[in-house]
Structures are given as structure tokens and as C-alpha cells.
Design an enzyme around this catalytic site. Structure first.
Site, PDB file in Angstrom:
ATOM      1  N   ASP A  68      36.990  43.976  35.216  1.00  0.00           N
ATOM      2  CA  ASP A  68      36.850  45.420  35.030  1.00  0.00           C
ATOM      3  C   ASP A  68      38.215  45.960  34.593  1.00  0.00           C
ATOM      4  OD1 ASP A  68      38.412  45.617  37.327  1.00  0.00           O
ATOM      5  OD2 ASP A  68      36.973  46.815  38.469  1.00  0.00           O
ATOM      6  N   CYS A  91      39.026  41.811  39.257  1.00  0.00           N
ATOM      7  CA  CYS A  91      38.964  43.273  39.401  1.00  0.00           C
ATOM      8  C   CYS A  91      40.243  43.689  40.118  1.00  0.00           C
ATOM      9  CB  CYS A  91      37.689  43.733  40.096  1.00  0.00           C
ATOM     10  SG  CYS A  91      37.512  43.244  41.825  1.00  0.00           S
ATOM     11  N   THR A 139      41.028  44.233  43.324  1.00  0.00           N
ATOM     12  CA  THR A 139      41.300  43.376  44.486  1.00  0.00           C
ATOM     13  C   THR A 139      40.725  41.974  44.343  1.00  0.00           C
ATOM     14  OG1 THR A 139      39.242  44.123  45.492  1.00  0.00           O
ATOM     15  CG2 THR A 139      41.252  45.342  46.080  1.00  0.00           C
ATOM     16  N   HIS A 146      36.740  21.123  47.982  1.00  0.00           N
ATOM     17  CA  HIS A 146      35.783  21.150  49.091  1.00  0.00           C
ATOM     18  C   HIS A 146      34.530  21.977  48.812  1.00  0.00           C
ATOM     19  CE1 HIS A 146      38.638  19.820  52.593  1.00  0.00           C
ATOM     20  NE2 HIS A 146      38.703  19.025  51.543  1.00  0.00           N
ATOM     21  N   HIS A 180      31.392  17.055  51.728  1.00  0.00           N
ATOM     22  CA  HIS A 180      31.435  18.404  51.158  1.00  0.00           C
ATOM     23  C   HIS A 180      30.179  18.695  50.327  1.00  0.00           C
ATOM     24  CE1 HIS A 180      35.418  18.534  52.704  1.00  0.00           C
ATOM     25  NE2 HIS A 180      35.783  17.501  51.964  1.00  0.00           N
TER      26      HIS A 180
HETATM   27  C1  RB5 Z   1      38.143  49.815  40.673  1.00  0.00           C
HETATM   28  O1  RB5 Z   1      38.885  50.958  40.907  1.00  0.00           O
HETATM   29  C2  RB5 Z   1      38.208  48.893  41.881  1.00  0.00           C
HETATM   30  O2  RB5 Z   1      37.427  49.405  42.905  1.00  0.00           O
HETATM   31  C3  RB5 Z   1      37.756  47.496  41.499  1.00  0.00           C
HETATM   32  O3  RB5 Z   1      38.580  47.001  40.496  1.00  0.00           O
HETATM   33  C4  RB5 Z   1      37.792  46.462  42.591  1.00  0.00           C
HETATM   34  O4  RB5 Z   1      39.030  46.411  43.233  1.00  0.00           O
HETATM   35  C5  RB5 Z   1      36.659  46.474  43.536  1.00  0.00           C
HETATM   36  O5  RB5 Z   1      36.509  45.600  44.417  1.00  0.00           O
END
Ligand code: RB5
Length: 148
Positions: free
Chosen positions: A8, A65, A67, A98, A133
Site C-alpha cells: 500500500d 504496508c 507496519t 520451519h 515441520h
Molecule cells: C495505512 O495508513 C496503514 O494503516 C497501513 O499501511 C498498515 O500499517 C496497516 O496495517
């Protein structure tokens, strides 16, 4: 090796860095977007990359993304996907050895570019160990089948 990559807006800049890095290493990369910093929804890109993995259009997938959390959760909704969210090289290696992870997720707002490259290297250079595994992965598939 052919790798599918997608992100994203929160992962866009890291995606571009990792795409360039893999191409320089001679890895074939299929980029499923996004293509700029405009706000988009990470499940759309998780789905594109995960389906390419399941359809064997690519061997493994990398999704990013902000996080890595949302995009990994979304990818893991696709039957047959084992997407590991990794922030260190040990986990990245183990996710393949694994867990036979067919995708990894990274946090574009969590990782520096150099660490992300090392994590990617650790994942791509590892091989599934099989044996006990495999039995565990088969149990994951059995859970998936039972939820239909
Ligand atoms: C987008 O702002 C953010 O929420 C997305 O990139 C991600 O971190 C969601 O888990």
C-alpha cells in the site's frame, strides 16, 4: 527465482527499494502495485500478490504496508498462503526453514532499507527443512480445510 511484490502507500517506498535490489541481484520481480504514495487499501494488494503465489505465477510473495500487520493478516486469508510478518533476519530464515512461508510481510514504517534487504535475503536464501515441520504445516492446512 520469480518474486511477486506489492504494497500500500505505507510500504510503497520500501517496495521500490526492494524491487530495485532484487532486480540488481538477477531476481525476476512482478510488481503488483501500488504505484505511488496515494492512499490505497492494503487488502487489495495482499490479494493480488497472494493469488499470484497460489496460481504459481510467482514462487514467493513479498508484501509491505506501514507496519506489515494489516497486509499480512489480509494475505493469510487466502487459502494456502502462509505469510510471515518479519522484522528480523532470524525470523525471516525460520519462516522458510520451519514454516515454509510462501510470503513475507514487512513494515515500511518500521524497518530501515538496509535491514529490510537483509531480512529479504535471509528469507530468499533459506529452504524448507520438511520432516516434522511438514507435519505441522499439514495440520495448518487441515485447520484451513475444516473452516470451509
Ligand atoms: C495505512 O495508513 C496503514 O494503516 C497501513 O499501511 C498498515 O500499517 C496497516 O496495517
Amino acid at each position: 527465482m520469480k518474486i511477486g511484490i506489492g504494497s500500500d502507500h505505507g510500504g510503497y517506498e520500501l517496495k521500490e527499494e526492494l524491487k530495485k535490489y532484487m532486480i540488481e541481484k538477477g531476481i525476476e520481480v512482478v510488481d503488483f502495485g501500488t504505484n505511488d504514495l496515494s492512499s490505497v487499501d492494503y487488502p487489495d494488494y495482499a490479494k493480488l500478490v497472494a493469488e499470484a503465489v497460489i496460481n504459481k505465477e510467482v514462487e514467493r510473495g513479498v508484501v509491505i504496508c506501514g507496519t506489515g500487520i494489516g497486509i499480512s493478516i489480509a494475505a493469510n486469508k487466502i487459502k494456502g498462503i502462509r505469510c510471515a510478518l518479519c522484522s528480523d533476519t532470524y525470523s525471516a530464515r525460520m519462516s522458510m526453514e520451519h514454516n515454509n512461508a510462501n510470503m513475507i510481510a514487512l513494515g515500511g514504517r518500521v524497518l530501515g532499507v538496509d535491514l529490510a534487504k537483509e531480512i529479504l535475503n535471509a528469507y530468499l536464501s533459506a529452504n524448507f527443512e520438511g520432516g516434522r515441520h511438514l507435519r505441522r504445516i499439514e495440520k495448518i492446512s487441515a485447520i484451513e480445510q475444516s473452516m470451509l
